[in-house]
Design an enzyme around this catalytic site. Sequence first.
Site, mmCIF file in Angstrom:
data_model
loop_
_atom_site.group_PDB
_atom_site.id
_atom_site.type_symbol
_atom_site.label_atom_id
_atom_site.label_comp_id
_atom_site.label_asym_id
_atom_site.label_seq_id
_atom_site.Cartn_x
_atom_site.Cartn_y
_atom_site.Cartn_z
ATOM 1 N N HIS A 1 0.977 -1.057 0.004
ATOM 2 C CA HIS A 1 -0.037 0.023 -0.130
ATOM 3 C C HIS A 1 1.002 0.964 -0.154
ATOM 4 O O HIS A 1 2.187 1.106 0.472
ATOM 5 C CB HIS A 1 -0.817 -0.035 1.236
ATOM 6 C CG HIS A 1 -1.873 0.855 1.248
ATOM 7 N ND1 HIS A 1 -1.658 2.304 1.686
ATOM 8 C CD2 HIS A 1 -3.193 0.770 1.326
ATOM 9 C CE1 HIS A 1 -2.912 3.059 1.777
ATOM 10 N NE2 HIS A 1 -3.883 2.150 1.598
ATOM 11 N N ASP B 1 3.556 -4.591 7.801
ATOM 12 C CA ASP B 1 2.268 -3.732 7.912
ATOM 13 C C ASP B 1 1.135 -4.971 7.893
ATOM 14 O O ASP B 1 0.788 -5.543 6.990
ATOM 15 C CB ASP B 1 2.344 -3.180 6.531
ATOM 16 C CG ASP B 1 0.914 -2.366 6.193
ATOM 17 O OD1 ASP B 1 -0.234 -2.681 7.104
ATOM 18 O OD2 ASP B 1 0.853 -1.803 5.176
ATOM 19 N N GLN C 1 -3.988 -5.422 6.922
ATOM 20 C CA GLN C 1 -5.260 -6.188 6.377
ATOM 21 C C GLN C 1 -5.292 -7.413 7.030
ATOM 22 O O GLN C 1 -6.286 -8.055 7.141
ATOM 23 C CB GLN C 1 -4.887 -6.545 4.798
ATOM 24 C CG GLN C 1 -4.914 -5.368 3.947
ATOM 25 C CD GLN C 1 -6.362 -4.999 3.788
ATOM 26 O OE1 GLN C 1 -7.308 -5.727 4.046
ATOM 27 N NE2 GLN C 1 -6.540 -3.638 3.662
ATOM 28 N N LYS D 1 -10.176 -0.844 10.267
ATOM 29 C CA LYS D 1 -10.221 -2.007 9.466
ATOM 30 C C LYS D 1 -10.594 -2.852 10.498
ATOM 31 O O LYS D 1 -10.750 -4.326 10.044
ATOM 32 C CB LYS D 1 -8.927 -2.025 8.686
ATOM 33 C CG LYS D 1 -8.729 -1.278 7.560
ATOM 34 C CD LYS D 1 -7.173 -1.659 6.973
ATOM 35 C CE LYS D 1 -6.862 -0.211 6.091
ATOM 36 N NZ LYS D 1 -7.684 0.015 5.094
ATOM 37 N N CYS E 1 -4.808 2.314 -3.625
ATOM 38 C CA CYS E 1 -3.457 2.950 -3.140
ATOM 39 C C CYS E 1 -2.429 2.124 -3.016
ATOM 40 O O CYS E 1 -1.617 1.888 -2.421
ATOM 41 C CB CYS E 1 -3.535 3.243 -1.431
ATOM 42 S SG CYS E 1 -4.923 4.505 -1.255
HETATM 43 C C1 LIG Z 1 -2.300 -2.859 3.723
HETATM 44 C C2 LIG Z 1 -2.560 -1.532 4.286
HETATM 45 N N1 LIG Z 1 -1.649 -0.589 4.804
HETATM 46 C C3 LIG Z 1 -1.869 0.547 5.197
HETATM 47 C C4 LIG Z 1 -3.223 1.222 5.047
HETATM 48 C C5 LIG Z 1 -3.368 2.398 5.603
HETATM 49 O O1 LIG Z 1 -4.220 2.572 6.671
HETATM 50 P P1 LIG Z 1 -4.703 3.831 7.029
HETATM 51 O O2 LIG Z 1 -5.620 4.090 6.234
HETATM 52 O O3 LIG Z 1 -5.403 3.438 8.646
HETATM 53 O O4 LIG Z 1 -3.600 4.782 7.262
HETATM 54 C C6 LIG Z 1 -4.019 0.560 4.337
HETATM 55 C C7 LIG Z 1 -5.330 1.012 4.201
HETATM 56 O O5 LIG Z 1 -6.119 0.840 3.321
HETATM 57 C C8 LIG Z 1 -3.732 -1.103 3.896
HETATM 58 O O6 LIG Z 1 -4.799 -1.667 3.430
#
Ligand SMILES: Cc1ncc(COP(=O)(O)O)c(C=O)c1O
Length: 448
Positions: free
Chosen positions: A158, A234, A237, A263, A403
């Site tokens: 992302h 990260d 998900q 999420k 993204c």
């Molecule tokens: C894999 C991943 N990392 C990071 C993020 C960013 O999360 P946040 O919107 O809470 O900053 C997302 C959000 O879609 C994501 O899917």
Amino acid sequence: MQELGEAQPLSAHEVEAIRADFPYLERPARDDRPLVYLDWAATAQKPATVIAAETDFYRRRNGAAGRSTYQLADEATQALEDARQAVAAFVGARGENLVFTRNATEALNLVALSIAHASLGRPSQRGGKPLSVAERCDPANRLSLGPGDEIVVTRAEHHANLVPWQELAARTGASLRWLELTWDGRLDPDTAEVINERTRVLALTHASNVTGALTPLDAFLARARQAEALVVLDTCQSAAHLPLDFKTLSARGVGAMVLSAHKMCGPTGIGALVATTELLEAMPPLLTGGSMIEMVTMESSTYMSGPARFEAGTQALAQAVGWQAAVAYLEQIGMQRLHDTEQVLLRQLLEGMDQVKGLRLIGPAGADDRLGVAAFTLKGVHPHDVGQVLDAQGVAVRTGHHCAQPAHQHFGVHASSRASFGPCTTPAEIDRFLEAVSSVRDYFGRRA
Ligand SMILES: Cc1ncc(COP(=O)(O)O)c(C=O)c1O
């Protein structure tokens, strides 16, 4: 990640009981159709207990946390600390290792920018030469990066776990390298050699928000350990779909992981960095000001230790309390059972998608080692048009690049549509999605 035991999906009756907990299902979609929400990977819907916990905080418990001695302030302080313990415990960590942030993006930026701060002025002190593996174990050097050092990311990231590292490379003179994807979108262990003795940071996702593919961590973590690299995982998900255990992950070399409350059926406006004590001690604070200091004079200040050092200013108190309720809710269902249930739905979805004419799955074809996230394109129809036709039938999916433009570039597309599951998803909803998707190309008169 804990070992997953024997599959034990939730019964239809149990899923119905879960659905009764989610107020969003009380509202219809367009034209009074029942709403089929399949965008949980972007943001999860909230159970009533989460909404009630946040409201209750404002109704009865609101006070200036950490700043006064009256009862309400004490209770608000305690509420924040209880939430910290609960969210940390949910991912197998201790409260003292969890820093609240605004979201996961901020948590990733916190690590990257702290390293940028720690690196200021340092590369020139060592004549532009990279540090040896032994030198970088010295706490004073732990987070200092410069020319000759390498930061490794992956094509599956992302943008939140890519752009901050591009910035860090630009600010320190370190090089950015990345792991590539296999043809079907899994992280390719054959590209693991980009992790070498020059690697200082390995930032990678636990599960792709495009393909749903789980990262085969073993191959990458072993190499990162050899290099004494900081590993940032990260888990945005995976945290709401798998049992996670930071203790086990950190024993395998993960230094930090990030979470996104919204999420995980929790509120927006809050996320977290979970990091080892060693890393938190080495990181300079990014934001400074109230609530993170020990002593301030006109000339200088000393800072608190632990998470408070990174939590300047008034925190998202009600959101923290809501997040605590969210993890309690997920725990009550059981992460293992949630995962097993989503696996059954995933197989139904993938088999159904395979039958839809002109549909191309963006990611692995099988349900193994992947989560309930499935991006796809339909031949001859723009993903936004797919989204609109589905929306007209009451089915909410994500459209765009999610993204994750580099992941889309790998598949030679600019955008896709994406369906993703949560605790409320049922087989009947998957059927409704498949029916709606099957109608899209006819709607646009596409035959070939
Ligand atoms: C894999 C991943 N990392 C990071 C993020 C960013 O999360 P946040 O919107 O809470 O900053 C997302 C959000 O879609 C994501 O899917």
